[in-house]
Write a protein that holds these residues in place. Structure first.
Motif, PDB file in Angstrom:
ATOM      1  N   UNK A  29      48.530 -31.461 -13.371  1.00 23.91           N
ATOM      2  CA  UNK A  29      47.712 -32.556 -13.914  1.00 23.91           C
ATOM      3  C   UNK A  29      48.275 -33.904 -13.498  1.00 23.91           C
ATOM      4  N   UNK A  30      49.581 -34.061 -13.612  1.00 22.62           N
ATOM      5  CA  UNK A  30      50.233 -35.318 -13.240  1.00 22.62           C
ATOM      6  C   UNK A  30      50.090 -35.572 -11.744  1.00 22.62           C
ATOM      7  N   UNK A  31      50.322 -34.568 -10.943  1.00 21.76           N
ATOM      8  CA  UNK A  31      50.203 -34.697  -9.489  1.00 21.76           C
ATOM      9  C   UNK A  31      48.781 -35.083  -9.094  1.00 21.76           C
ATOM     10  N   UNK A  32      47.795 -34.441  -9.690  1.00 18.96           N
ATOM     11  CA  UNK A  32      46.400 -34.749  -9.386  1.00 18.96           C
ATOM     12  C   UNK A  32      46.052 -36.186  -9.793  1.00 18.96           C
ATOM     13  N   UNK A  33      46.511 -36.604 -10.971  1.00 23.42           N
ATOM     14  CA  UNK A  33      46.236 -37.969 -11.426  1.00 23.42           C
ATOM     15  C   UNK A  33      46.816 -38.997 -10.452  1.00 23.42           C
ATOM     16  N   UNK A  34      48.070 -38.805 -10.078  1.00 23.21           N
ATOM     17  CA  UNK A  34      48.725 -39.751  -9.168  1.00 23.21           C
ATOM     18  C   UNK A  34      47.995 -39.802  -7.830  1.00 23.21           C
ATOM     19  N   UNK A  35      47.677 -38.648  -7.284  1.00 20.44           N
ATOM     20  CA  UNK A  35      46.987 -38.615  -6.003  1.00 20.44           C
ATOM     21  C   UNK A  35      45.624 -39.306  -6.084  1.00 20.44           C
ATOM     22  N   UNK A  42      43.708 -46.971  -2.229  1.00 17.67           N
ATOM     23  CA  UNK A  42      43.848 -46.941  -0.771  1.00 17.67           C
ATOM     24  C   UNK A  42      45.320 -46.983  -0.317  1.00 17.67           C
ATOM     25  N   UNK A  43      46.135 -46.228  -1.049  1.00 17.62           N
ATOM     26  CA  UNK A  43      47.551 -46.091  -0.710  1.00 17.62           C
ATOM     27  C   UNK A  43      47.751 -44.704  -0.108  1.00 17.62           C
ATOM     28  N   UNK A  44      48.106 -44.675   1.165  1.00 21.25           N
ATOM     29  CA  UNK A  44      48.331 -43.395   1.846  1.00 21.25           C
ATOM     30  C   UNK A  44      49.513 -42.676   1.206  1.00 21.25           C
ATOM     31  N   UNK A  45      49.372 -41.387   1.002  1.00 14.97           N
ATOM     32  CA  UNK A  45      50.432 -40.582   0.389  1.00 14.97           C
ATOM     33  C   UNK A  45      50.260 -39.143   0.839  1.00 14.97           C
ATOM     34  N   UNK A  46      51.310 -38.352   0.648  1.00 14.63           N
ATOM     35  CA  UNK A  46      51.264 -36.951   1.044  1.00 14.63           C
ATOM     36  C   UNK A  46      52.254 -36.165   0.203  1.00 14.63           C
ATOM     37  N   UNK A  47      51.979 -34.866   0.059  1.00 10.80           N
ATOM     38  CA  UNK A  47      52.940 -34.007  -0.616  1.00 10.80           C
ATOM     39  C   UNK A  47      54.097 -33.787   0.343  1.00 10.80           C
ATOM     40  N   UNK A  48      55.265 -33.568  -0.228  1.00 11.63           N
ATOM     41  CA  UNK A  48      56.458 -33.470   0.596  1.00 11.63           C
ATOM     42  C   UNK A  48      57.436 -32.481  -0.028  1.00 11.63           C
ATOM     43  N   UNK A  49      58.487 -32.182   0.692  1.00 10.22           N
ATOM     44  CA  UNK A  49      59.593 -31.344   0.244  1.00 10.22           C
ATOM     45  C   UNK A  49      59.093 -30.008  -0.325  1.00 10.22           C
ATOM     46  N   UNK A  50      59.571 -29.618  -1.504  1.00  8.01           N
ATOM     47  CA  UNK A  50      59.213 -28.294  -2.029  1.00  8.01           C
ATOM     48  C   UNK A  50      57.735 -28.183  -2.384  1.00  8.01           C
ATOM     49  N   UNK A  51      57.085 -29.291  -2.679  1.00  9.64           N
ATOM     50  CA  UNK A  51      55.653 -29.245  -2.977  1.00  9.64           C
ATOM     51  C   UNK A  51      54.864 -28.882  -1.721  1.00  9.64           C
ATOM     52  N   UNK A  52      55.283 -29.415  -0.591  1.00  8.73           N
ATOM     53  CA  UNK A  52      54.658 -29.065   0.681  1.00  8.73           C
ATOM     54  C   UNK A  52      54.929 -27.592   1.006  1.00  8.73           C
ATOM     55  N   UNK A 104      59.902 -41.873 -10.604  1.00  8.78           N
ATOM     56  CA  UNK A 104      59.385 -40.631 -11.178  1.00  8.78           C
ATOM     57  C   UNK A 104      58.220 -40.993 -12.085  1.00  8.78           C
ATOM     58  N   UNK A 105      57.227 -40.127 -12.111  1.00  7.45           N
ATOM     59  CA  UNK A 105      56.117 -40.280 -13.043  1.00  7.45           C
ATOM     60  C   UNK A 105      56.169 -39.069 -13.959  1.00  7.45           C
ATOM     61  N   UNK A 106      56.432 -39.346 -15.242  1.00  7.90           N
ATOM     62  CA  UNK A 106      56.532 -38.282 -16.232  1.00  7.90           C
ATOM     63  C   UNK A 106      55.162 -38.008 -16.832  1.00  7.90           C
ATOM     64  N   UNK A 107      54.936 -36.756 -17.178  1.00  6.80           N
ATOM     65  CA  UNK A 107      53.670 -36.361 -17.791  1.00  6.80           C
ATOM     66  C   UNK A 107      53.400 -37.211 -19.033  1.00  6.80           C
ATOM     67  N   UNK A 115      56.662 -36.030 -11.427  1.00  2.99           N
ATOM     68  CA  UNK A 115      56.433 -36.070  -9.990  1.00  2.99           C
ATOM     69  C   UNK A 115      57.390 -37.106  -9.428  1.00  2.99           C
ATOM     70  N   UNK A 116      58.109 -36.742  -8.391  1.00  2.00           N
ATOM     71  CA  UNK A 116      59.030 -37.659  -7.729  1.00  2.00           C
ATOM     72  C   UNK A 116      58.252 -38.386  -6.635  1.00  2.00           C
ATOM     73  N   UNK A 117      58.345 -39.706  -6.625  1.00  2.00           N
ATOM     74  CA  UNK A 117      57.717 -40.527  -5.589  1.00  2.00           C
ATOM     75  C   UNK A 117      58.815 -41.113  -4.716  1.00  2.00           C
ATOM     76  N   UNK A 118      58.688 -40.900  -3.396  1.00  2.29           N
ATOM     77  CA  UNK A 118      59.695 -41.407  -2.466  1.00  2.29           C
ATOM     78  C   UNK A 118      59.038 -42.290  -1.421  1.00  2.29           C
ATOM     79  N   UNK A 119      59.781 -43.310  -0.996  1.00  2.00           N
ATOM     80  CA  UNK A 119      59.298 -44.220   0.041  1.00  2.00           C
ATOM     81  C   UNK A 119      59.847 -43.809   1.396  1.00  2.00           C
ATOM     82  N   UNK A 120      59.000 -43.891   2.407  1.00  2.23           N
ATOM     83  CA  UNK A 120      59.396 -43.641   3.790  1.00  2.23           C
ATOM     84  C   UNK A 120      59.289 -44.943   4.558  1.00  2.23           C
TER      85      UNK A 120
END
Length: 142
Positions: A29-35, A42-52, A104-107, A115-120
């Protein structure tokens, strides 16, 4: 409380058990909300690490023994997250900046699913490469 949950969840996973279904659903639910929010803004994002890895290996789902989800976005866009804090709060989620390029975004404030949010930072290289490619294609057309 959040750290105790994270420790307990890791111990639960270490005992060859999967995340409880209720926790996994809150994580989804949290992941879907953030996405959805990042897409709307209009902020590009992608799943990464273990979620990918989970998306590939577990038919689009979260790795069963994982205790968080991972999203990445460009460093230039990462600074826009603070402005979205009221929208996270309105949905009952908690945006918690940890360090530069990591949040981090907590439920919820009472639930440690997050959900951990990381910058590239490779955006400049990508833009320059695309610009060079475009210039090369334009030159070839002449």
């Amino acid at each position: 409380r959040g750290r105790a949950f994270a420790r307990d969840a890791r111990l639960f996973a270490a005992r060859n058990r999967t995340m409880p279904p209720c926790c996994k659903e809150k994580l989804r639910t949290t992941l879907h909300f953030i996405s959805s929010l990042l897409t709307k803004e209009k902020i590009a994002h992608w799943i990464d690490f273990s979620t990918l890895l989970g998306a590939v290996r577990h038919n689009g789902d979260i790795v069963p023994w994982d205790v968080d989800a991972d999203l990445s976005l460009m460093k230039d866009d990462f600074v826009k997250l603070d402005a979205l804090a009221p929208q996270f709060a309105a949905a009952g989620h908690l945006l918690h900046p940890e360090s530069e390029g990591l949040s981090r975004v907590f439920y919820s404030k009472d639930n440690a699913n997050h959900v951990v949010l990381r910058a590239w930072a490779f955006q400049v290289c990508v833009r320059e490469t695309l610009r060079e490619r475009e210039e090369t294609l334009t030159e070839r057309k002449l």
